[in-house]
Design a protein around this motif. Structure first.
Motif, mmCIF file in Angstrom:
data_model
loop_
_atom_site.group_PDB
_atom_site.id
_atom_site.type_symbol
_atom_site.label_atom_id
_atom_site.label_comp_id
_atom_site.label_asym_id
_atom_site.label_seq_id
_atom_site.Cartn_x
_atom_site.Cartn_y
_atom_site.Cartn_z
ATOM 1 N N ASP A 178 1.152 -6.261 3.145
ATOM 2 C CA ASP A 178 2.220 -6.741 3.631
ATOM 3 C C ASP A 178 3.264 -5.510 4.075
ATOM 4 O O ASP A 178 4.113 -5.751 4.884
ATOM 5 N N PHE A 179 3.041 -4.526 3.353
ATOM 6 C CA PHE A 179 3.982 -3.444 3.399
ATOM 7 C C PHE A 179 3.146 -2.038 3.167
ATOM 8 O O PHE A 179 2.513 -1.996 2.403
ATOM 9 N N ILE A 180 3.589 -1.110 3.876
ATOM 10 C CA ILE A 180 2.969 0.202 3.693
ATOM 11 C C ILE A 180 4.074 1.349 3.587
ATOM 12 O O ILE A 180 5.127 1.228 4.316
ATOM 13 N N ALA A 181 4.092 2.011 2.536
ATOM 14 C CA ALA A 181 4.781 3.371 2.301
ATOM 15 C C ALA A 181 4.125 4.387 2.741
ATOM 16 O O ALA A 181 3.147 4.878 1.927
ATOM 17 N N LEU A 182 4.402 5.165 3.687
ATOM 18 C CA LEU A 182 3.625 6.149 4.124
ATOM 19 C C LEU A 182 4.003 7.591 4.285
ATOM 20 O O LEU A 182 5.234 7.637 4.763
ATOM 21 N N ASP A 183 3.294 8.388 3.523
ATOM 22 C CA ASP A 183 3.790 9.713 3.634
ATOM 23 C C ASP A 183 3.563 10.582 4.894
ATOM 24 O O ASP A 183 2.295 10.360 5.469
ATOM 25 N N PHE A 184 4.604 10.837 5.924
ATOM 26 C CA PHE A 184 4.368 11.484 7.026
ATOM 27 C C PHE A 184 3.284 12.645 7.291
ATOM 28 O O PHE A 184 2.531 12.698 8.210
ATOM 29 N N ASP A 185 3.073 13.256 6.231
ATOM 30 C CA ASP A 185 2.117 14.381 6.168
ATOM 31 C C ASP A 185 1.215 14.100 5.132
ATOM 32 O O ASP A 185 0.668 15.168 4.419
ATOM 33 N N ALA A 240 2.812 7.390 -7.617
ATOM 34 C CA ALA A 240 2.883 6.708 -8.757
ATOM 35 C C ALA A 240 4.425 5.963 -8.950
ATOM 36 O O ALA A 240 4.499 4.933 -9.149
ATOM 37 N N GLY A 241 5.286 6.822 -8.697
ATOM 38 C CA GLY A 241 6.991 6.370 -8.828
ATOM 39 C C GLY A 241 7.123 5.389 -7.476
ATOM 40 O O GLY A 241 7.909 4.099 -8.003
ATOM 41 N N ILE A 242 6.659 5.453 -6.381
ATOM 42 C CA ILE A 242 6.906 4.422 -5.427
ATOM 43 C C ILE A 242 6.200 3.364 -5.674
ATOM 44 O O ILE A 242 6.935 2.207 -5.593
ATOM 45 N N ALA A 243 4.821 3.499 -6.216
ATOM 46 C CA ALA A 243 4.237 1.994 -6.672
ATOM 47 C C ALA A 243 4.858 1.430 -7.665
ATOM 48 O O ALA A 243 5.126 0.127 -7.526
ATOM 49 N N ALA A 244 5.417 2.052 -8.775
ATOM 50 C CA ALA A 244 6.433 1.222 -9.494
ATOM 51 C C ALA A 244 7.563 0.682 -9.235
ATOM 52 O O ALA A 244 7.862 -0.538 -9.865
ATOM 53 N N VAL A 245 8.384 1.284 -8.573
ATOM 54 C CA VAL A 245 9.387 0.850 -7.582
ATOM 55 C C VAL A 245 9.189 -0.561 -7.067
ATOM 56 O O VAL A 245 9.812 -1.579 -7.079
ATOM 57 N N LEU A 246 8.146 -0.384 -6.196
ATOM 58 C CA LEU A 246 7.523 -1.598 -5.247
ATOM 59 C C LEU A 246 7.319 -2.723 -6.304
ATOM 60 O O LEU A 246 7.601 -4.056 -5.813
ATOM 61 N N GLN A 247 6.419 -2.616 -7.163
ATOM 62 C CA GLN A 247 6.035 -3.610 -8.220
ATOM 63 C C GLN A 247 7.392 -4.237 -9.080
ATOM 64 O O GLN A 247 7.386 -5.314 -9.090
ATOM 65 N N ARG A 248 7.860 -3.264 -9.690
ATOM 66 C CA ARG A 248 9.149 -3.705 -10.777
ATOM 67 C C ARG A 248 10.281 -4.169 -10.047
ATOM 68 O O ARG A 248 10.955 -5.066 -10.405
ATOM 69 N N LEU A 269 0.659 -0.954 -0.037
ATOM 70 C CA LEU A 269 0.083 -0.090 0.118
ATOM 71 C C LEU A 269 1.019 1.176 0.041
ATOM 72 O O LEU A 269 1.830 1.469 0.978
ATOM 73 N N VAL A 270 0.814 2.110 -0.753
ATOM 74 C CA VAL A 270 1.266 3.474 -0.966
ATOM 75 C C VAL A 270 0.409 4.547 -0.636
ATOM 76 O O VAL A 270 -0.536 4.650 -1.145
ATOM 77 N N ALA A 271 0.573 5.268 0.592
ATOM 78 C CA ALA A 271 -0.197 6.222 0.983
ATOM 79 C C ALA A 271 0.368 7.386 1.026
ATOM 80 O O ALA A 271 1.448 7.934 1.861
ATOM 81 N N GLU A 272 0.681 8.087 -0.183
ATOM 82 C CA GLU A 272 1.317 9.504 -0.451
ATOM 83 C C GLU A 272 0.178 10.311 -1.175
ATOM 84 O O GLU A 272 -0.459 10.109 -2.145
ATOM 85 N N ARG A 273 0.447 11.654 -0.624
ATOM 86 C CA ARG A 273 -0.216 12.736 -1.217
ATOM 87 C C ARG A 273 -0.025 13.175 -2.668
ATOM 88 O O ARG A 273 -0.969 13.607 -3.162
ATOM 89 N N LYS A 280 0.888 -6.752 -6.222
ATOM 90 C CA LYS A 280 -0.272 -5.808 -6.430
ATOM 91 C C LYS A 280 0.230 -4.580 -5.433
ATOM 92 O O LYS A 280 0.616 -4.791 -4.317
ATOM 93 N N VAL A 281 0.004 -3.265 -5.927
ATOM 94 C CA VAL A 281 0.394 -2.183 -5.013
ATOM 95 C C VAL A 281 -0.809 -1.314 -5.112
ATOM 96 O O VAL A 281 -1.396 -0.828 -6.232
ATOM 97 N N VAL A 282 -1.514 -1.073 -4.119
ATOM 98 C CA VAL A 282 -2.688 -0.200 -3.971
ATOM 99 C C VAL A 282 -2.257 1.119 -3.727
ATOM 100 O O VAL A 282 -1.443 1.435 -2.838
ATOM 101 N N ARG A 283 -2.774 2.060 -4.245
ATOM 102 C CA ARG A 283 -2.420 3.443 -4.210
ATOM 103 C C ARG A 283 -3.668 4.309 -3.680
ATOM 104 O O ARG A 283 -4.512 4.343 -4.182
ATOM 105 N N VAL A 284 -3.181 5.131 -2.499
ATOM 106 C CA VAL A 284 -4.122 6.233 -1.991
ATOM 107 C C VAL A 284 -3.443 7.446 -1.585
ATOM 108 O O VAL A 284 -2.445 7.507 -1.573
#
Length: 116
Positions: free
Chosen positions: A53-60, A18-26, A8-12, A32-36
């Motif tokens: 399994d994994f969250i990439a979280l934007d602190f803000d 999109a970039g983080i999701a692509a890196v995580l997948q490729r 899961l990519v939680a990024e404003r 699968k990477v879900v984006r919010v």
């Protein structure tokens, strides 16, 4: 390799999201990477999908509360690995983010996929 796993990519910001999701997948191999883009959507995904399994979280992340959000995610999803992105790169801020429950810290100043 993390074949079959879900991130899961939680990024404003859409560009970073999109970039983080692509890196995580490729590059990392998540199936699968879900984006919010905000806290409410992140909470919905986490409540309806315990297989994250994994969250990439934007602190803000809009609607979130920084350290309190990290602690909340850690308490509700104790098995999920979490890395936090932030402009805050001073040692005390990084240590506070890690103490709140993040497994890793990635400064927004990161400029390459290899570095990420």
């Amino acid at each position: 390799m993390t074949t079959g796993r879900l991130a899961l990519v939680a990024e404003r910001q859409n560009f970073y999201n999109a970039g983080i999701a692509a890196v995580l997948q490729r590059e990392v191999g998540f199936a699968k990477v879900v984006r919010v883009h905000d806290y409410a959507a992140m909470k919905d995904i986490l409540s309806f999908n315990p297989a994250i399994d994994f969250i990439a979280l934007d602190f803000d992340l809009p609607g979130s509360s920084g350290l309190a959000t990290i602690s909340e995610v850690r308490a509700s999803q104790p098995l999920v690995r979490m890395a936090v992105f932030s402009e805050r790169a001073e040692l005390r801020d990084v240590l506070a983010i890690l103490a709140a429950g993040a497994h890793g810290f990635i400064p927004r100043q990161t400029t390459s996929c290899a570095e990420l």
